[in-house]
Design a protein around this motif. Sequence first.
Motif, PDB file in Angstrom:
ATOM      1  N   ARG A  22      -6.583 -17.129  -8.896  1.00 33.80           N
ATOM      2  CA  ARG A  22      -5.131 -17.259  -8.921  1.00 33.80           C
ATOM      3  C   ARG A  22      -4.441 -16.021  -8.328  1.00 33.80           C
ATOM      4  N   GLY A  23      -5.195 -15.190  -7.629  1.00 36.51           N
ATOM      5  CA  GLY A  23      -4.623 -14.021  -6.980  1.00 36.51           C
ATOM      6  C   GLY A  23      -3.999 -14.360  -5.644  1.00 36.51           C
ATOM      7  N   LEU A 239       0.624   0.576  -0.563  1.00 40.01           N
ATOM      8  CA  LEU A 239       0.544  -0.850  -0.842  1.00 40.01           C
ATOM      9  C   LEU A 239       1.007  -1.145  -2.249  1.00 40.01           C
ATOM     10  N   GLY A 240       1.405  -2.396  -2.456  1.00 38.16           N
ATOM     11  CA  GLY A 240       1.837  -2.847  -3.771  1.00 38.16           C
ATOM     12  C   GLY A 240       0.985  -3.999  -4.248  1.00 38.16           C
ATOM     13  N   GLY A 241       1.575  -4.903  -5.020  1.00 35.65           N
ATOM     14  CA  GLY A 241       0.854  -6.062  -5.522  1.00 35.65           C
ATOM     15  C   GLY A 241      -0.253  -5.691  -6.490  1.00 35.65           C
ATOM     16  N   GLY A 242      -1.084  -6.676  -6.795  1.00 32.40           N
ATOM     17  CA  GLY A 242      -2.183  -6.446  -7.726  1.00 32.40           C
ATOM     18  C   GLY A 242      -3.191  -5.443  -7.210  1.00 32.40           C
ATOM     19  N   GLY A 244      -2.587  -2.889  -5.194  1.00 31.38           N
ATOM     20  CA  GLY A 244      -2.008  -1.559  -5.323  1.00 31.38           C
ATOM     21  C   GLY A 244      -2.129  -1.031  -6.735  1.00 31.38           C
ATOM     22  N   ALA A 245      -1.857  -1.909  -7.708  1.00 30.99           N
ATOM     23  CA  ALA A 245      -1.962  -1.493  -9.112  1.00 30.99           C
ATOM     24  C   ALA A 245      -3.396  -1.148  -9.470  1.00 30.99           C
ATOM     25  N   ALA A 246      -4.347  -1.960  -8.996  1.00 31.38           N
ATOM     26  CA  ALA A 246      -5.751  -1.699  -9.299  1.00 31.38           C
ATOM     27  C   ALA A 246      -6.219  -0.391  -8.672  1.00 31.38           C
ATOM     28  N   LEU A 247      -5.776  -0.126  -7.432  1.00 27.54           N
ATOM     29  CA  LEU A 247      -6.228   1.069  -6.720  1.00 27.54           C
ATOM     30  C   LEU A 247      -5.487   2.325  -7.145  1.00 27.54           C
ATOM     31  N   ALA A 248      -4.509   2.193  -8.043  1.00 37.57           N
ATOM     32  CA  ALA A 248      -3.892   3.383  -8.632  1.00 37.57           C
ATOM     33  C   ALA A 248      -4.879   4.111  -9.530  1.00 37.57           C
ATOM     34  N   ASP A 249      -5.910   3.405  -9.975  1.00 34.70           N
ATOM     35  CA  ASP A 249      -6.999   4.015 -10.739  1.00 34.70           C
ATOM     36  C   ASP A 249      -7.871   4.816  -9.768  1.00 34.70           C
ATOM     37  N   PRO A 250      -8.011   6.124  -9.944  1.00 32.09           N
ATOM     38  CA  PRO A 250      -8.799   6.927  -8.998  1.00 32.09           C
ATOM     39  C   PRO A 250     -10.223   6.431  -8.819  1.00 32.09           C
ATOM     40  N   ALA A 251     -10.826   5.894  -9.885  1.00 31.64           N
ATOM     41  CA  ALA A 251     -12.202   5.408  -9.767  1.00 31.64           C
ATOM     42  C   ALA A 251     -12.269   4.185  -8.872  1.00 31.64           C
ATOM     43  N   ALA A 252     -11.276   3.293  -8.994  1.00 32.39           N
ATOM     44  CA  ALA A 252     -11.246   2.117  -8.122  1.00 32.39           C
ATOM     45  C   ALA A 252     -10.966   2.529  -6.681  1.00 32.39           C
ATOM     46  N   ALA A 253     -10.061   3.492  -6.495  1.00 27.33           N
ATOM     47  CA  ALA A 253      -9.767   3.970  -5.143  1.00 27.33           C
ATOM     48  C   ALA A 253     -10.996   4.603  -4.499  1.00 27.33           C
ATOM     49  N   ALA A 254     -11.795   5.310  -5.285  1.00 30.58           N
ATOM     50  CA  ALA A 254     -13.011   5.921  -4.755  1.00 30.58           C
ATOM     51  C   ALA A 254     -13.986   4.851  -4.270  1.00 30.58           C
ATOM     52  N   ALA A 255     -14.086   3.746  -5.018  1.00 27.32           N
ATOM     53  CA  ALA A 255     -14.958   2.646  -4.597  1.00 27.32           C
ATOM     54  C   ALA A 255     -14.468   2.049  -3.285  1.00 27.32           C
ATOM     55  N   LYS A 256     -13.157   1.932  -3.144  1.00 27.62           N
ATOM     56  CA  LYS A 256     -12.567   1.380  -1.922  1.00 27.62           C
ATOM     57  C   LYS A 256     -12.817   2.295  -0.729  1.00 27.62           C
ATOM     58  N   ASN A 257     -12.652   3.602  -0.927  1.00 26.26           N
ATOM     59  CA  ASN A 257     -12.758   4.541   0.186  1.00 26.26           C
ATOM     60  C   ASN A 257     -14.181   4.749   0.670  1.00 26.26           C
ATOM     61  N   ILE A 278      -4.573   6.697  -1.261  1.00 25.05           N
ATOM     62  CA  ILE A 278      -4.035   5.373  -1.550  1.00 25.05           C
ATOM     63  C   ILE A 278      -2.923   5.513  -2.576  1.00 25.05           C
ATOM     64  N   ASP A 279      -1.729   5.070  -2.220  1.00 25.61           N
ATOM     65  CA  ASP A 279      -0.571   5.170  -3.099  1.00 25.61           C
ATOM     66  C   ASP A 279      -0.070   3.774  -3.452  1.00 25.61           C
ATOM     67  N   ASP A 280       0.113   3.534  -4.746  1.00 21.03           N
ATOM     68  CA  ASP A 280       0.665   2.277  -5.221  1.00 21.03           C
ATOM     69  C   ASP A 280       2.192   2.327  -5.129  1.00 21.03           C
ATOM     70  N   VAL A 281       2.753   1.409  -4.331  1.00 22.40           N
ATOM     71  CA  VAL A 281       4.204   1.315  -4.179  1.00 22.40           C
ATOM     72  C   VAL A 281       4.587  -0.125  -4.535  1.00 22.40           C
ATOM     73  N   PRO A 282       4.872  -0.409  -5.792  1.00 18.14           N
ATOM     74  CA  PRO A 282       5.114  -1.792  -6.222  1.00 18.14           C
ATOM     75  C   PRO A 282       6.162  -2.530  -5.405  1.00 18.14           C
ATOM     76  N   ALA A 283       7.161  -1.822  -4.891  1.00 18.78           N
ATOM     77  CA  ALA A 283       8.229  -2.477  -4.119  1.00 18.78           C
ATOM     78  C   ALA A 283       7.705  -3.136  -2.845  1.00 18.78           C
ATOM     79  N   LEU A 284       6.540  -2.721  -2.363  1.00 22.07           N
ATOM     80  CA  LEU A 284       5.985  -3.305  -1.142  1.00 22.07           C
ATOM     81  C   LEU A 284       5.364  -4.677  -1.377  1.00 22.07           C
ATOM     82  N   GLY A 285       5.108  -5.026  -2.637  1.00 21.43           N
ATOM     83  CA  GLY A 285       4.497  -6.320  -2.920  1.00 21.43           C
ATOM     84  C   GLY A 285       3.140  -6.445  -2.245  1.00 21.43           C
ATOM     85  N   ASP A 286       2.937  -7.553  -1.501  1.00 23.55           N
ATOM     86  CA  ASP A 286       1.647  -7.801  -0.861  1.00 23.55           C
ATOM     87  C   ASP A 286       1.538  -7.191   0.533  1.00 23.55           C
ATOM     88  N   TRP A 287       2.490  -6.348   0.899  1.00 25.18           N
ATOM     89  CA  TRP A 287       2.481  -5.734   2.225  1.00 25.18           C
ATOM     90  C   TRP A 287       1.935  -4.316   2.148  1.00 25.18           C
TER      91      TRP A 287
END
Length: 406
Positions: A22-23, A239-242, A244-257, A278-287
């Motif tokens: 449902r994402g 980035l924003g959206g789900g 962005g929120a997930a990657l605000a966690d440094p451990a998740a961002a490290a996995a991504k990078n 990686i910066d979470d900017v909720p106003a960007l939504g899915d962009w």
Amino acid sequence: MSASPSASSHGSRTGVWLIGARGSVATTVVAGCAAVTAGLHPATGMVTETPDFADAGLPALPSLVFGGHDTVDCPLPKRAEALAAGGVLPHGLPSAVGAELAAADREIRPGGPLPGDTRDDEELIAAFAADITDFARCCGVDRTVVVNVASTEPAPTGGSLPASSLYAAAALRAGCPYVNFTPSTGLHHPALAALAESSGVPYAGRDGKTGQTLLRSVLGPMFAQRALAVRAWSGTNLLGGGDGAALADPAAAAAKNAGKERVLADTLGAPVEGEVHIDDVPALGDWKTAWDHIAFDGFLGARMILQTTWQGCDSSLAAPLVLDLARLVARAHQKGLSGPLGALGFYFKDPVGEGPSALSEQYGELKRFAGLLRDAEDSGRDRDAEDGGFPGAVGTGDADERGAGR
């Protein structure tokens, strides 16, 4: 220009079981498949709809049946309306494909583990596998490809399997080919190594290559081939959206990078200074906006800079790739291939199996793989075996009789 749709063998149906169903990405996959099937929009971004793949025997888009797991309860039609309001989906599309979205939503089962869930790993794997096999039986599909498109999770700690690995284990237990489109652990967990090796199904991943890293896989070889010395390569993602929120966690961002860094090291021949923020900017939504700053040396030590900006919608970039992968992996399973599909590295930042890192070379491998998927009408059904197989995949004969749930 799009090729004519590939014919589905014997009128069969193929299941696509989405983890994170449902994402934003999953909703765009279901809505997009319905829109292309109905002729409402072209198959832009779908490599498998180009002429090189027209006769590879891939399942036709109308034959795909969707279901999945998720831990949220927002129905797909409502999620699609939100994406249309944010400009991700075209205005009016959610209502035009509302029946298809509702049908897929009826096949979504509760995921986990949720807070307070007392089931152990074995119980969760068994429950998830049962959901997948029930879907296959009820929908009458010949095989099901499980694709992880859930939000990025941190690297695992402790003895329990992370959620992505529970779903991966369930896919293999259900006899289903598996694709990890995320940087999450999935089949990479050491506890699943033996299961993956003995499963007899093909699998691919990980971390879909949709934007910034796609560009890096093109520019990296350019610097290497022109003998230009890269001194540093730094980047920033907003980035924003789900995600962005997930990657605000440094451990998740490290996995991504990790995947982004691997592409540069492989294409340039060695690691270089610099990292991605990686910066979470909720106003960007899915962009998403991605910047790269590349410092390199030219002739006689001349200091030079290349800067790039990539702006796009991750869901729209990812959805056609997910459809490509589901079709390619389903066909590989039908042809009896098993193990890591290194030839699909074209789609990933951190691919499993052996293969090149430069995008142009990866595309060459992908086209060769498409050739191996074709049926030879007069010389048997396993042309891939006659050609000596494909690196990173084992041919085990045609798998049409393996049954539903595969």
